[in-house]
Design an enzyme around this catalytic site. Structure first.
Site, mmCIF file in Angstrom:
data_model
loop_
_atom_site.group_PDB
_atom_site.id
_atom_site.type_symbol
_atom_site.label_atom_id
_atom_site.label_comp_id
_atom_site.label_asym_id
_atom_site.label_seq_id
_atom_site.Cartn_x
_atom_site.Cartn_y
_atom_site.Cartn_z
ATOM 1 N N LYS B 81 1.317 -1.184 -0.242
ATOM 2 C CA LYS B 81 -0.057 0.517 0.187
ATOM 3 C C LYS B 81 0.424 1.335 -0.299
ATOM 4 C CE LYS B 81 -3.708 1.711 2.376
ATOM 5 N NZ LYS B 81 -4.700 1.570 3.903
ATOM 6 N N SER B 156 -9.776 0.447 3.703
ATOM 7 C CA SER B 156 -8.654 1.328 2.581
ATOM 8 C C SER B 156 -7.645 0.662 1.146
ATOM 9 C CB SER B 156 -8.162 2.838 3.296
ATOM 10 O OG SER B 156 -7.151 1.993 4.523
ATOM 11 N N SER B 180 -9.279 -1.914 7.808
ATOM 12 C CA SER B 180 -8.930 -1.204 5.895
ATOM 13 C C SER B 180 -8.022 -2.748 6.116
ATOM 14 C CB SER B 180 -8.488 0.234 6.626
ATOM 15 O OG SER B 180 -9.110 1.042 6.011
#
Lengths: 59, 472
Positions: B81, B156, B180
């Site tokens: 990420k 997320s 997330s």
């Protein structure tokens, strides 16, 4: 209510787009419902040991 | 053969790499081929680092050939990420404001993966600043769910979920502040593990909300999650929330033996208002675990009734503190939904915040008492199936509800308490995967992993994977 919300944010120097005003009011209403779930009485003097670390990090 | 390599797990690939049956170069080529083929549609990558990955793969190949095999992650292509810092490389946090930000040090997790010999293929898409659960990113484009390109991959860490599910990375890392890691894992049909708070250092990872943030793996198998957990765990004085607890050899200790294990079920909180397809799949999985010898025990955690308030107050207050200056100076540079949430966080009072922390303490004590008589707690990860990209609402059994209000209902308590929690796929309904959440006692990730391992052996997914060839 919308005016209050906008005023609070403007007092902090935050510019609120007009189309956010209604959204903020609606989300605030949801929040107030959540707030009503809080058991205020049991929390009143509940000590969470909120503290500051003397000497700074790593002490 | 080359493309099949990208479908495999770390556990399957590591012995092949160690024995030189395959090379990191061909494995990396297989992963990059999938990225090339699918990511123009899925949009899981913010930055593809094909050339760097090929060079790193070549270096790993030479190292392994010369007898310097570093371990199970050596030569494994991963993408993280885009919120974890790589020295000298752009870290966007999925934002416009940090679009050109270049950190001058590696995140702790990045250092550990570099030392383990991982090959990095790029930076993955995410919800802007991790403040949301759709990964419909206004600056880098919406990430799409590989199971249905019209649906969200969750967030997320949506890019991480989508890339691993579509074999565009062998494994990934995400961050989890309200769910997330687990939400995209559930939405994309893979494993997502949020370890105990303090277990993995967050040094060099941009914060969303300090007291709720966690880093953890998104993987194809439970074994891979265990492997990454043991690699990344460990005390780090540079992270003020890091806790000095010894990690274990999780991947070597996995056991599917559930005899005598007790599974706690809180019907009132975790099974209220759940999509009937999700409810049915999760209950079916629980019943399979019972057949393996686990005992089901009804539980009741009273403070969960206040958990949504505590999560919303804590996450909004802390996130709005992080971004306070930019919200005043550059509000137009935030995406619409992030800006709205940051404005909202400015309205919450100090009394709200401190009451939320009181609730967290009570909740942690109640969970600790519950874990004196149960080994794990099981629930759905999400109360609904992934909605369409752009939808602000979800449908739960005919009721139209706010996505924002529903999405972290079951995952948030894991962040408030810091307890380890894992999402594992437990079936497919209407073409979309369903996630089951397993929570365990603090610093006892092995309990969570073992139940997940037993569940994985049942093959409830029946080998189903997203078929991108058919949808593209």
């Amino acid at each position: 209510m919308a005016q209050n919300i906008v005023q609070i944010l403007q007092d902090k120097g935050i510019d609120v787009p007009e189309h956010h005003e209604e959204m903020l009011v609606n989300q605030w209403a949801v929040f107030e419902k959540m707030r009503a779930t809080v058991d205020q009485e049991s929390l009143a003097d509940y000590d969470i040991g909120l503290t500051h670390v003397p000497g700074g990090d790593g002490k | 053969m080359t493309q099949d390599l990208a479908k495999q797990s770390i556990g399957e690939l590591a012995p092949l790499l160690q024995n030189k049956d395959i090379s990191p170069v061909e494995l990396t080529a297989a992963v990059l081929k999938n990225v090339d083929k699918y990511d123009s549609q899925v949009n899981s990558y913010i930055e593809i680092q094909a050339e760097g990955a090929r060079q790193a793969a070549k270096a790993a190949e030479l190292e392994i050939a010369s007898g310097n095999y570093r371990g199970a992650l050596h030569g494994i292509p991963m993408a993280l990420k885009d919120i974890m810092y790589f020295k000298g490389e752009t870290a966007t946090m999925g934002s416009g404001i940090h679009r050109d930000f270049v950190p001058d040090y590696d995140a702790a997790v990045v250092s550990k993966l570099k030392n383990a010999g991982v090959v990095f293929t790029g930076k993955l898409n995410m919800h802007e600043y991790a403040w949301g659960a759709t990964t419909t990113n206004p600056h880098f484009g919406a990430c799409r769910n590989p199971w249905d390109l019209n649906k969200i991959p969750g967030g997320s860490s949506g890019g991480s979920g989508a890339a691993v599910a579509a074999d565009m990375a062998i494994a990934s890392l995400g961050t989890d502040t309200g769910g997330s890691i687990r939400i995209p894992a559930a939405s994309c049909g893979i494993i997502g593990l949020k370890p105990t708070h303090g277990r993995i250092s967050k040094y060099g990872c941009f914060p969303l909300a300090w007291s709720l943030d966690h880093i953890g793996p998104l993987t194809k198998t439970v074994h891979d999650a265990a492997l990454l957990l043991e690699t990344l765990s460990g005390y780090d004085p540079r992270d003020p929330t890091s806790i000095d607890k010894p990690a274990q050899y999780y991947s070597g200790g996995l056991s599917e033996d559930l005899k005598g294990k007790v599974i706690g079920i809180d019907e009132d909180y975790f099974f209220r208002n759940v999509d009937k397809r999700v409810d049915e799949a999760v209950r079916q999985a629980i019943s399979e675990l019972e057949k393996l010898g686990a005992r089901i025990e009804p539980i009741k955690i009273p403070s969960l009734a206040q958990a949504e308030f505590a999560e919303l107050v804590t996450i909004t207050s802390e996130a709005s503190t992080v971004h306070h200056q930019n919200l005043i100076k550059h509000p137009e540079m935030f995406g619409e939904d992030t800006r709205f949430l940051l404005e909202f966080g400015e309205l919450v009072t100090a009394v709200d915040y401190l009451q939320a922390q009181q609730i967290r303490r009570k909740l942690s004590n109640e969970f600790a008492q519950t874990f004196e008589h149960v080994d794990v707690i099981i629930s759905p990860t999400l109360p609904f199936l992934p909605p369409l990209i752009g939808d602000n609402t979800v449908d739960i059994n005919g009721q139209t509800l706010s996505f924002l209000d529903e999405v972290i209902r079951f995952t948030g308590p894991g962040n408030l308490t810091g307890l380890p929690a894992l999402s594992i796929p437990c079936g497919v309904r209407d073409g979309l995967p369903i996630g089951l959440q397993i929570m365990g006692p603090a610093f006892e990730e092995e309990k969570v992993l073992n139940v997940a391992y037993a569940l994985e052996k049942l093959q409830l997914m029946k080998g189903q994977k997203p078929d991108l060839l058919s949808v593209l």
